[in-house]
Design a protein around this motif. Structure first.
Motif, PDB file in Angstrom:
ATOM      1  N   ALA A 198       6.827  -8.806  10.237  1.00 63.75           N
ATOM      2  CA  ALA A 198       7.444  -7.521   9.453  1.00 63.75           C
ATOM      3  C   ALA A 198       6.663  -6.113   8.878  1.00 63.75           C
ATOM      4  O   ALA A 198       6.693  -4.920   8.544  1.00 63.75           O
ATOM      5  CB  ALA A 198       8.570  -6.803   9.108  1.00 63.75           C
ATOM      6  N   SER A 199       5.178  -6.537   8.580  1.00 61.57           N
ATOM      7  CA  SER A 199       4.338  -6.295   7.690  1.00 61.57           C
ATOM      8  C   SER A 199       3.074  -5.416   8.438  1.00 61.57           C
ATOM      9  O   SER A 199       3.104  -5.829   9.529  1.00 61.57           O
ATOM     10  CB  SER A 199       3.478  -6.922   6.697  1.00 61.57           C
ATOM     11  OG  SER A 199       2.973  -8.147   7.111  1.00 61.57           O
ATOM     12  N   ASP A 200       2.301  -4.886   8.217  1.00 65.77           N
ATOM     13  CA  ASP A 200       1.302  -4.237   8.276  1.00 65.77           C
ATOM     14  C   ASP A 200      -0.011  -5.007   8.459  1.00 65.77           C
ATOM     15  O   ASP A 200       0.071  -6.044   7.331  1.00 65.77           O
ATOM     16  CB  ASP A 200       0.600  -2.304   7.832  1.00 65.77           C
ATOM     17  CG  ASP A 200       0.752  -3.088   6.957  1.00 65.77           C
ATOM     18  OD1 ASP A 200       1.267  -3.536   6.012  1.00 65.77           O
ATOM     19  OD2 ASP A 200       0.645  -1.428   6.041  1.00 65.77           O
ATOM     20  N   GLU A 201      -1.189  -4.163   9.572  1.00 63.87           N
ATOM     21  CA  GLU A 201      -1.840  -5.441   9.623  1.00 63.87           C
ATOM     22  C   GLU A 201      -2.553  -5.601   7.639  1.00 63.87           C
ATOM     23  O   GLU A 201      -3.207  -6.718   7.430  1.00 63.87           O
ATOM     24  CB  GLU A 201      -3.560  -4.787  10.422  1.00 63.87           C
ATOM     25  CG  GLU A 201      -3.118  -4.843  11.917  1.00 63.87           C
ATOM     26  CD  GLU A 201      -3.922  -4.506  13.110  1.00 63.87           C
ATOM     27  OE1 GLU A 201      -4.989  -4.406  11.884  1.00 63.87           O
ATOM     28  OE2 GLU A 201      -3.062  -4.310  14.077  1.00 63.87           O
ATOM     29  N   MET A 202      -2.461  -5.441   6.865  1.00 66.55           N
ATOM     30  CA  MET A 202      -3.147  -4.741   5.754  1.00 66.55           C
ATOM     31  C   MET A 202      -2.665  -6.128   4.844  1.00 66.55           C
ATOM     32  O   MET A 202      -3.501  -6.518   3.988  1.00 66.55           O
ATOM     33  CB  MET A 202      -3.329  -3.487   5.262  1.00 66.55           C
ATOM     34  CG  MET A 202      -3.947  -1.970   5.510  1.00 66.55           C
ATOM     35  SD  MET A 202      -5.527  -2.808   5.834  1.00 66.55           S
ATOM     36  CE  MET A 202      -6.449  -2.396   4.005  1.00 66.55           C
ATOM     37  N   ASP A 203      -0.924  -6.058   4.978  1.00 61.49           N
ATOM     38  CA  ASP A 203      -0.163  -6.992   4.142  1.00 61.49           C
ATOM     39  C   ASP A 203      -0.447  -8.709   4.815  1.00 61.49           C
ATOM     40  O   ASP A 203      -0.147  -9.256   3.770  1.00 61.49           O
ATOM     41  CB  ASP A 203       1.020  -6.230   4.076  1.00 61.49           C
ATOM     42  CG  ASP A 203       0.792  -4.808   3.189  1.00 61.49           C
ATOM     43  OD1 ASP A 203      -0.052  -5.265   2.338  1.00 61.49           O
ATOM     44  OD2 ASP A 203       2.069  -4.296   3.218  1.00 61.49           O
ATOM     45  N   LYS A 262      -2.995 -10.301   5.039  1.00 64.00           N
ATOM     46  CA  LYS A 262      -3.367 -11.540   4.729  1.00 64.00           C
ATOM     47  C   LYS A 262      -2.593 -12.183   3.458  1.00 64.00           C
ATOM     48  O   LYS A 262      -2.547 -13.645   2.283  1.00 64.00           O
ATOM     49  CB  LYS A 262      -4.985 -11.381   4.124  1.00 64.00           C
ATOM     50  CG  LYS A 262      -5.401 -11.820   3.302  1.00 64.00           C
ATOM     51  CD  LYS A 262      -7.633 -11.105   3.211  1.00 64.00           C
ATOM     52  CE  LYS A 262      -8.403 -12.573   3.101  1.00 64.00           C
ATOM     53  NZ  LYS A 262      -9.131 -11.907   2.849  1.00 64.00           N
ATOM     54  N   ARG A 263      -2.554 -11.025   2.701  1.00 64.76           N
ATOM     55  CA  ARG A 263      -1.432 -11.455   1.175  1.00 64.76           C
ATOM     56  C   ARG A 263      -0.213 -12.259   1.445  1.00 64.76           C
ATOM     57  O   ARG A 263       0.012 -12.826   0.619  1.00 64.76           O
ATOM     58  CB  ARG A 263      -1.049  -9.796   0.550  1.00 64.76           C
ATOM     59  CG  ARG A 263      -0.215 -10.557  -0.158  1.00 64.76           C
ATOM     60  CD  ARG A 263       0.728  -8.442  -1.609  1.00 64.76           C
ATOM     61  NE  ARG A 263      -1.449  -8.340  -1.753  1.00 64.76           N
ATOM     62  CZ  ARG A 263      -1.228  -6.878  -2.222  1.00 64.76           C
ATOM     63  NH1 ARG A 263       0.127  -6.515  -2.478  1.00 64.76           N
ATOM     64  NH2 ARG A 263      -2.239  -6.680  -2.800  1.00 64.76           N
ATOM     65  N   TRP A 264       0.764 -11.819   2.682  1.00 65.71           N
ATOM     66  CA  TRP A 264       1.428 -13.102   3.252  1.00 65.71           C
ATOM     67  C   TRP A 264       1.417 -13.849   3.326  1.00 65.71           C
ATOM     68  O   TRP A 264       2.152 -15.408   3.487  1.00 65.71           O
ATOM     69  CB  TRP A 264       2.922 -12.474   4.021  1.00 65.71           C
ATOM     70  CG  TRP A 264       3.591 -10.621   3.456  1.00 65.71           C
ATOM     71  CD1 TRP A 264       3.233  -9.781   3.918  1.00 65.71           C
ATOM     72  CD2 TRP A 264       4.650 -11.726   2.666  1.00 65.71           C
ATOM     73  NE1 TRP A 264       3.911  -8.967   3.210  1.00 65.71           N
ATOM     74  CE2 TRP A 264       5.043  -9.756   2.422  1.00 65.71           C
ATOM     75  CE3 TRP A 264       5.216 -11.811   2.016  1.00 65.71           C
ATOM     76  CZ2 TRP A 264       5.662  -9.227   1.516  1.00 65.71           C
ATOM     77  CZ3 TRP A 264       6.250 -11.454   1.064  1.00 65.71           C
ATOM     78  CH2 TRP A 264       6.898  -9.940   0.977  1.00 65.71           C
ATOM     79  N   GLN A 265      -0.347 -14.008   4.017  1.00 63.65           N
ATOM     80  CA  GLN A 265      -0.360 -15.917   4.633  1.00 63.65           C
ATOM     81  C   GLN A 265      -0.742 -16.327   3.089  1.00 63.65           C
ATOM     82  O   GLN A 265      -0.775 -17.150   2.995  1.00 63.65           O
ATOM     83  CB  GLN A 265      -1.313 -15.404   5.350  1.00 63.65           C
ATOM     84  CG  GLN A 265      -1.590 -17.071   6.206  1.00 63.65           C
ATOM     85  CD  GLN A 265      -0.848 -17.876   6.427  1.00 63.65           C
ATOM     86  OE1 GLN A 265      -0.504 -16.620   7.800  1.00 63.65           O
ATOM     87  NE2 GLN A 265      -1.179 -18.682   6.850  1.00 63.65           N
TER      88      GLN A 265
END
Length: 115
Positions: free
Chosen positions: A77-82, A84-87
């Motif tokens: 549900a997040s955008d491309e910027m987030d 990496k953080r969620w991964q």
């Protein structure tokens, strides 16, 4: 302000160490027994460790899968910027789940030698 925080941390360490010392010296059930394994404290601690590690072996995988699934949903549900953080959070949750399982298995193995 830093001096107050340092003083509170030192005071906290002193209080915790005094409390642990008090607990150790006030438990005369282990001192009155012939050996620690036949005392109520020793058998109770062994049973507690065994039960806790058995419950951890069941609960940790379920909880880890639930957390990783939640993080995958949030990542989707997040955008491309987030992404990496969620991964990164997904990887951390998987590693923590594996470490908790290994720790539980080690506790179970070690407590098995006290039977």
């Amino acid at each position: 302000m830093n001096k107050i925080i340092k003083f509170i941390r030192k005071l906290n360490k002193i209080i915790i160490s005094a409390f642990i010392t008090l607990i150790i010296f006030s438990s005369n059930t282990a001192l009155a027994a012939d050996t620690i394994e036949s005392s109520r404290l020793g058998t109770g601690l062994k049973n507690l460790l065994t039960d806790a590690s058995n419950y951890m072996l069941m609960i940790v995988p379920i909880l880890s899968v639930a957390i990783v699934a939640y993080f995958f949903v949030r990542k989707a549900a997040s955008d491309e910027m987030d992404h990496k953080r969620w991964q990164s959070r997904i990887n951390t949750a998987i590693i923590c789940g594996i470490c908790a399982e290994v720790a539980s298995a080690i506790i179970n193995l070690v407590s098995g030698y006290f039977q």
